[in-house]
Design a protein around this motif. Structure first.
Motif, PDB file in Angstrom:
ATOM      1  N   PHE A   4       0.841  -1.186   0.000  1.00 18.22           N
ATOM      2  CA  PHE A   4       0.000   0.000   0.000  1.00 18.22           C
ATOM      3  C   PHE A   4       0.881   1.241   0.000  1.00 18.22           C
ATOM      4  N   LEU A   6       0.714   4.994   0.714  1.00 18.49           N
ATOM      5  CA  LEU A   6      -0.172   5.884   1.452  1.00 18.49           C
ATOM      6  C   LEU A   6       0.243   7.329   1.205  1.00 18.49           C
ATOM      7  N   TRP A  17      -0.346   8.620   8.589  1.00 14.72           N
ATOM      8  CA  TRP A  17      -0.655   7.238   8.238  1.00 14.72           C
ATOM      9  C   TRP A  17      -0.154   6.234   9.272  1.00 14.72           C
ATOM     10  N   ALA A  21      -0.977   2.371   8.803  1.00 16.54           N
ATOM     11  CA  ALA A  21       0.140   1.533   8.352  1.00 16.54           C
ATOM     12  C   ALA A  21       0.389   0.399   9.332  1.00 16.54           C
ATOM     13  N   LEU A  24      -2.275  -2.265   8.778  1.00 16.72           N
ATOM     14  CA  LEU A  24      -2.033  -3.010   7.538  1.00 16.72           C
ATOM     15  C   LEU A  24      -0.846  -3.958   7.686  1.00 16.72           C
ATOM     16  N   GLN A  25       0.213  -3.481   8.332  1.00 20.63           N
ATOM     17  CA  GLN A  25       1.394  -4.315   8.541  1.00 20.63           C
ATOM     18  C   GLN A  25       1.081  -5.499   9.448  1.00 20.63           C
ATOM     19  N   THR A  31       3.725  -1.340   3.684  1.00 21.59           N
ATOM     20  CA  THR A  31       3.252   0.024   3.467  1.00 21.59           C
ATOM     21  C   THR A  31       4.422   0.932   3.130  1.00 21.59           C
ATOM     22  N   SER A  33       4.921   5.171   2.927  1.00 20.83           N
ATOM     23  CA  SER A  33       4.386   6.523   3.014  1.00 20.83           C
ATOM     24  C   SER A  33       5.557   7.494   2.949  1.00 20.83           C
TER      25      SER A  33
END
Length: 67
Positions: A4, A6, A17, A21, A24-25, A31, A33
């Motif tokens: 992702f 971001l 984020w 993040a 998601l991790q 991720t 960003s």
């Protein structure tokens, strides 16, 4: 799993984020960003902060991720 990228909005930086993040991790995703020009830790001079500069930063990151 997915990667992702971001991208923050105006008056923000990549810091916004952090919680997303982390979540998601924890699900096994990666991720990325970063700070857009003139935001967060980025030191782009104000007169060079444009929508074009934002687009170029995102394009450059995408190119880097694909290499």
């Amino acid at each position: 799993m997915a990667v992702f990228v971001l991208v923050h909005g105006g008056s923000h930086g990549s810091w916004c984020w952090y919680a997303c993040a982390k979540e998601l991790q924890s699900e096994g995703h990666q991720t990325v960003s970063f700070d857009l020009p003139g935001h967060g830790q980025d030191r782009t001079p104000r007169d060079r902060v444009t929508l074009k500069a934002y687009a170029e930063a995102i394009r450059d990151l995408y190119s880097w991720l694909r290499s």
